[in-house]
Design an enzyme around this catalytic site. Structure first.
Site, PDB file in Angstrom:
ATOM      1  N   ASP A   1       6.434   5.627 -25.939  1.00  8.10           N
ATOM      2  CA  ASP A   1       6.397   6.847 -26.748  1.00  8.10           C
ATOM      3  C   ASP A   1       7.448   6.776 -27.851  1.00  8.10           C
ATOM      4  OD1 ASP A   1       8.575   7.062 -25.039  1.00  8.10           O
ATOM      5  OD2 ASP A   1       8.035   8.995 -24.208  1.00  8.10           O
TER       6      ASP A   1
ATOM      7  N   ASN B   1      10.435  18.532 -16.402  1.00  8.17           N
ATOM      8  CA  ASN B   1       9.236  19.359 -16.265  1.00  8.17           C
ATOM      9  C   ASN B   1       8.037  18.531 -15.818  1.00  8.17           C
ATOM     10  OD1 ASN B   1       8.713  17.869 -18.538  1.00  8.17           O
ATOM     11  ND2 ASN B   1       8.498  19.589 -19.937  1.00  8.17           N
TER      12      ASN B   1
ATOM     13  N   HIS C   1       7.055  15.615 -17.173  1.00  7.80           N
ATOM     14  CA  HIS C   1       6.350  14.852 -18.205  1.00  7.80           C
ATOM     15  C   HIS C   1       6.449  13.347 -17.960  1.00  7.80           C
ATOM     16  CE1 HIS C   1      10.092  14.943 -21.046  1.00  7.80           C
ATOM     17  NE2 HIS C   1       9.994  13.720 -20.575  1.00  7.80           N
TER      18      HIS C   1
ATOM     19  N   GLU D   1       3.461  16.267 -22.120  1.00  2.34           N
ATOM     20  CA  GLU D   1       4.073  17.481 -21.584  1.00  2.34           C
ATOM     21  C   GLU D   1       3.093  18.213 -20.663  1.00  2.34           C
ATOM     22  OE1 GLU D   1       7.127  17.855 -21.932  1.00  2.34           O
ATOM     23  OE2 GLU D   1       7.881  17.869 -23.990  1.00  2.34           O
TER      24      GLU D   1
HETATM   25  C1  GLP Z   1      12.029  11.351 -22.316  1.00  2.00           C
HETATM   26  C2  GLP Z   1      11.115  10.178 -22.705  1.00  2.00           C
HETATM   27  C3  GLP Z   1      10.446   9.564 -21.502  1.00  2.00           C
HETATM   28  C4  GLP Z   1      11.495   9.425 -20.426  1.00  2.00           C
HETATM   29  C5  GLP Z   1      11.840  10.786 -19.888  1.00  2.00           C
HETATM   30  C6  GLP Z   1      12.975  10.820 -18.883  1.00  2.00           C
HETATM   31  O1  GLP Z   1      11.720  12.505 -23.002  1.00  2.00           O
HETATM   32  N1  GLP Z   1      10.125  10.497 -23.660  1.00  2.00           N
HETATM   33  O2  GLP Z   1       9.869   8.321 -21.858  1.00  2.00           O
HETATM   34  O3  GLP Z   1      10.973   8.638 -19.390  1.00  2.00           O
HETATM   35  O4  GLP Z   1      12.054  11.711 -20.942  1.00  2.00           O
HETATM   36  O5  GLP Z   1      14.206  10.675 -19.490  1.00  2.00           O
HETATM   37  P1  GLP Z   1      15.572  10.481 -18.708  1.00  2.00           P
HETATM   38  O6  GLP Z   1      15.496   9.134 -18.053  1.00  2.00           O
HETATM   39  O7  GLP Z   1      16.637  10.545 -19.761  1.00  2.00           O
HETATM   40  O8  GLP Z   1      15.668  11.580 -17.713  1.00  2.00           O
END
Ligand code: GLP
Length: 241
Positions: free
Chosen positions: A67, A136, A138, A143
């Site tokens: 992403d 949340n 995702h 989302e």
């Molecule tokens: C972000 C990214 C995801 C990531 C997730 C978790 O928004 N778009 O690809 O896996 O949230 O992030 P974190 O590892 O910082 O909790």
């Protein structure tokens, strides 16, 4: 679904890295999908060290990033591309032509989605996709209430996701409001999925995603429907086993 629970950051990072190393040992030209976020930082570091010590060879590996934010330059310090450049590409011997990215500033959003979908198909699909999970639920930037049928698409980022990502932009106002992401259909089309989650703050969402009802309201619950998923947790994130 295989669940691995590790005690401590080092073991967690190492277990995640070893899933990738084992895949590359079996298939040197493996196609790997890459997530960003806090969670996989240590894993990328381990892979960099292992590559430096000739314990793993990325020279034939192909990567696709999962992403990206929209509306910022690709070399903006907050972009997923910059994150991966600094924490992964610069540390391993991937070939430049084998690194695929979503464009953060496409002229035509729809065409960019088609381009990335086509690339994934042309290459023959993704062997292993690394995933984190948002608070949340995702996956990537899918989302809550994203259809499970989506392929690569443009999405609005929720307030919660933008807040969680202030660390890569400095302040909330600078966190983009839109992203582009592999869709749930792309994710489910990957041969294997590896979900990483650590820290107490993720325990509840991981449990709801993997033991609760499968629903588009909680995108990560779709993982229950995939037949080859490995979940790597630390003790703090584990309320599953
Ligand atoms: C972000 C990214 C995801 C990531 C997730 C978790 O928004 N778009 O690809 O896996 O949230 O992030 P974190 O590892 O910082 O909790």
């Amino acid at each position: 679904m295989k669940i691995i629970v590790k005690d401590g950051q080092q073991d967690f990072d190492h277990a995640a890295a070893m899933e990738i190393v084992q895949l590359i040992n079996k298939k040197p030209n493996a196609v790997i999908g890459l997530a960003t976020g806090h969670t996989p930082k240590g894993m990328y570091k381990v892979l960099g060290e292992m590559c430096k010590n000739n314990e793993v060879d990325f020279s034939n590996v192909i990567t696709f990033n999962l992403d990206e934010y929209l509306g910022i330059k690709s070399d903006h310090p907050g972009s997923c591309k910059s994150y991966l450049q600094e924490r992964f590409y610069d540390l391993v011997n991937l070939k430049q032509q084998n690194i695929y990215h979503l464009n953060s500033q496409p002229e035509d959003y729809e065409e960019e989605c088609h381009r990335y979908n086509r690339l994934i198909q042309q290459i023959g699909g993704i062997d292993l996709l690394i995933l984190g999970i948002g608070h949340n639920g995702h996956l990537g930037f899918n989302e809550p209430n994203t259809s499970f049928k989506t392929e690569v698409h443009v999405c609005q980022l929720t307030d919660r996701t933008r807040t969680a990502n202030i660390w890569s932009f400095g302040c909330k106002e600078d966190v983009p409001t839109e992203g582009i992401t592999m869709g749930i259909k792309n994710i489910m089309g990957c041969k294997k999925l590896m979900l990483l989650a650590n820290g107490e703050a993720k325990a509840d969402i991981v449990k709801r995603a993997l033991k609760g009802v499968v629903t588009e309201e909680l995108p990560a619950s779709v993982l229950q429907l995939h037949n080859d998923v490995v979940i790597i947790l630390d003790k703090e994130a584990n309320e599953l086993v």
